[in-house]
Design a protein around this motif. Structure first.
Motif, PDB file in Angstrom:
ATOM      1  N   GLU A  60       1.379  -1.153   0.087  1.00  0.00           N
ATOM      2  CA  GLU A  60      -0.084   0.539   0.095  1.00  0.00           C
ATOM      3  C   GLU A  60       1.144   1.106  -0.109  1.00  0.00           C
ATOM      4  O   GLU A  60       0.549   1.843  -0.552  1.00  0.00           O
ATOM      5  N   LYS A  61       1.889   1.174   1.121  1.00  0.00           N
ATOM      6  CA  LYS A  61       2.131   2.488   0.844  1.00  0.00           C
ATOM      7  C   LYS A  61       3.459   2.568  -0.303  1.00  0.00           C
ATOM      8  O   LYS A  61       3.784   4.043  -1.588  1.00  0.00           O
ATOM      9  N   ILE A  62       4.101   1.510  -1.066  1.00  0.00           N
ATOM     10  CA  ILE A  62       4.473   1.802  -2.351  1.00  0.00           C
ATOM     11  C   ILE A  62       3.332   1.864  -3.724  1.00  0.00           C
ATOM     12  O   ILE A  62       4.132   2.698  -4.431  1.00  0.00           O
ATOM     13  N   ALA A  63       1.944   2.142  -3.466  1.00  0.00           N
ATOM     14  CA  ALA A  63       1.244   2.133  -4.146  1.00  0.00           C
ATOM     15  C   ALA A  63       0.813   3.618  -4.141  1.00  0.00           C
ATOM     16  O   ALA A  63       0.707   4.537  -5.030  1.00  0.00           O
ATOM     17  N   VAL A  64       0.734   4.131  -2.673  1.00  0.00           N
ATOM     18  CA  VAL A  64       0.777   5.586  -2.585  1.00  0.00           C
ATOM     19  C   VAL A  64       1.799   6.406  -3.455  1.00  0.00           C
ATOM     20  O   VAL A  64       1.614   7.162  -3.402  1.00  0.00           O
ATOM     21  N   THR A  65       2.355   6.451  -2.564  1.00  0.00           N
ATOM     22  CA  THR A  65       4.079   6.748  -3.046  1.00  0.00           C
ATOM     23  C   THR A  65       3.957   6.577  -4.513  1.00  0.00           C
ATOM     24  O   THR A  65       4.697   7.626  -5.212  1.00  0.00           O
ATOM     25  N   TYR A  66       4.543   5.564  -5.350  1.00  0.00           N
ATOM     26  CA  TYR A  66       4.061   5.693  -7.243  1.00  0.00           C
ATOM     27  C   TYR A  66       2.797   6.913  -7.249  1.00  0.00           C
ATOM     28  O   TYR A  66       3.156   7.662  -8.390  1.00  0.00           O
ATOM     29  N   GLN A  67       2.046   6.443  -6.625  1.00  0.00           N
ATOM     30  CA  GLN A  67       0.819   7.771  -7.605  1.00  0.00           C
ATOM     31  C   GLN A  67       1.379   8.606  -6.830  1.00  0.00           C
ATOM     32  O   GLN A  67       0.746   9.595  -7.829  1.00  0.00           O
ATOM     33  N   TRP A  68       1.816   9.201  -5.856  1.00  0.00           N
ATOM     34  CA  TRP A  68       2.413  11.046  -5.660  1.00  0.00           C
ATOM     35  C   TRP A  68       3.419  10.957  -6.615  1.00  0.00           C
ATOM     36  O   TRP A  68       3.180  11.668  -7.017  1.00  0.00           O
ATOM     37  N   ALA A  69       4.034  10.072  -7.082  1.00  0.00           N
ATOM     38  CA  ALA A  69       5.156  10.038  -7.823  1.00  0.00           C
ATOM     39  C   ALA A  69       4.383  10.398  -9.789  1.00  0.00           C
ATOM     40  O   ALA A  69       4.657  11.820 -10.210  1.00  0.00           O
ATOM     41  N   ILE A  71       0.965  11.123 -10.502  1.00  0.00           N
ATOM     42  CA  ILE A  71       0.062  12.543 -10.385  1.00  0.00           C
ATOM     43  C   ILE A  71       0.661  14.174  -9.878  1.00  0.00           C
ATOM     44  O   ILE A  71       0.604  15.194 -10.690  1.00  0.00           O
ATOM     45  N   GLY A  72       2.113  13.909  -9.774  1.00  0.00           N
ATOM     46  CA  GLY A  72       2.951  15.495  -9.660  1.00  0.00           C
ATOM     47  C   GLY A  72       4.216  15.106 -10.783  1.00  0.00           C
ATOM     48  O   GLY A  72       4.523  15.991 -10.563  1.00  0.00           O
ATOM     49  N   ASN A  73       3.802  14.635 -11.749  1.00  0.00           N
ATOM     50  CA  ASN A  73       5.401  14.481 -13.069  1.00  0.00           C
ATOM     51  C   ASN A  73       4.157  13.980 -14.080  1.00  0.00           C
ATOM     52  O   ASN A  73       4.596  13.107 -14.389  1.00  0.00           O
ATOM     53  N   PRO A  74       3.011  14.715 -14.157  1.00  0.00           N
ATOM     54  CA  PRO A  74       2.095  14.745 -15.126  1.00  0.00           C
ATOM     55  C   PRO A  74       2.855  14.337 -16.785  1.00  0.00           C
ATOM     56  O   PRO A  74       4.382  15.163 -16.960  1.00  0.00           O
ATOM     57  N   GLY A  75       2.948  14.207 -17.374  1.00  0.00           N
ATOM     58  CA  GLY A  75       3.421  13.333 -18.959  1.00  0.00           C
ATOM     59  C   GLY A  75       4.920  11.941 -18.810  1.00  0.00           C
ATOM     60  O   GLY A  75       5.348  12.341 -19.819  1.00  0.00           O
ATOM     61  N   LEU A  76       4.578  11.551 -17.364  1.00  0.00           N
ATOM     62  CA  LEU A  76       5.399  10.834 -17.367  1.00  0.00           C
ATOM     63  C   LEU A  76       5.558   9.564 -19.155  1.00  0.00           C
ATOM     64  O   LEU A  76       4.223   8.776 -19.385  1.00  0.00           O
ATOM     65  N   THR A  77       6.672   9.159 -19.177  1.00  0.00           N
ATOM     66  CA  THR A  77       6.318   8.157 -19.870  1.00  0.00           C
ATOM     67  C   THR A  77       5.354   6.277 -19.668  1.00  0.00           C
ATOM     68  O   THR A  77       6.252   6.225 -18.221  1.00  0.00           O
ATOM     69  N   LYS A  78       6.197   5.603 -20.411  1.00  0.00           N
ATOM     70  CA  LYS A  78       5.137   4.578 -19.767  1.00  0.00           C
ATOM     71  C   LYS A  78       7.268   4.239 -19.098  1.00  0.00           C
ATOM     72  O   LYS A  78       7.267   3.024 -18.111  1.00  0.00           O
ATOM     73  N   GLU A  79       8.042   3.707 -19.712  1.00  0.00           N
ATOM     74  CA  GLU A  79       9.306   4.144 -19.533  1.00  0.00           C
ATOM     75  C   GLU A  79       9.895   4.409 -17.963  1.00  0.00           C
ATOM     76  O   GLU A  79      10.124   3.753 -16.725  1.00  0.00           O
ATOM     77  N   GLN A  80       9.338   6.081 -17.535  1.00  0.00           N
ATOM     78  CA  GLN A  80      10.039   6.962 -16.466  1.00  0.00           C
ATOM     79  C   GLN A  80       8.513   5.712 -15.278  1.00  0.00           C
ATOM     80  O   GLN A  80       9.158   5.919 -14.420  1.00  0.00           O
ATOM     81  N   LYS A  81       7.091   5.539 -15.776  1.00  0.00           N
ATOM     82  CA  LYS A  81       6.792   5.076 -14.885  1.00  0.00           C
ATOM     83  C   LYS A  81       7.128   3.831 -14.569  1.00  0.00           C
ATOM     84  O   LYS A  81       7.193   3.585 -12.499  1.00  0.00           O
ATOM     85  N   LYS A  82       7.991   2.967 -15.241  1.00  0.00           N
ATOM     86  CA  LYS A  82       8.903   1.802 -15.035  1.00  0.00           C
ATOM     87  C   LYS A  82       9.188   1.821 -13.595  1.00  0.00           C
ATOM     88  O   LYS A  82       9.708   0.912 -12.359  1.00  0.00           O
TER      89      LYS A  82
END
Length: 117
Positions: A60-69, A71-82
């Motif tokens: 859950e902490k992983i998911a919250v942090t991932y979601q924060w990152a 949302i805070g960085n709109p336009g991330l590519t799939k590679e960046q999200k990975k």
């Protein structure tokens, strides 16, 4: 959950509570682009975990942090999200070196590290 180099242990918890399963579905929904294990496989991992509640809190902490990152960085590519996921997952197991995450800036990585701490 199990990492690729771990052997699968026996099922310890035959049944997981319904509210636990809902929480698993919630974190999997957030991580759907980057964490692709099936719900069944994920639940199987939790059934084999000595302390599934503790492990779920980590996810859950992983998911919250991932979601924060994300949302805070709109336009991330799939590679960046990975790479965001790789950083957060790494943090959850004590990794400190993220030089392999080439698609993120040092500032982005530092922000994720600070948020996860």
């Amino acid at each position: 959950m199990k990492t690729p180099d771990q052997k699968q242990g026996p099922i310890i918890h035959k049944i997981l509570p319904a509210d636990f399963i809902v929480r698993v579905k919630d974190f999997k929904r957030v991580l759907a682009e980057v964490e692709t294990d099936s719900l069944e496989k994920t639940l199987d991992y939790f059934k084999r975990d000595q302390n599934p509640e503790s492990e779920l809190k980590v996810w859950e902490k992983i998911a919250v942090t991932y979601q924060w990152a994300v949302i805070g960085n709109p336009g991330l590519t799939k590679e960046q999200k990975k790479d965001v996921f790789a950083v957060v997952l790494g943090l959850s197991i004590g990794t400190k070196d993220f030089s392999n995450c080439k698609s993120l800036s040092k500032e982005q990585i530092a922000g994720i590290v600070n948020r996860f701490s």
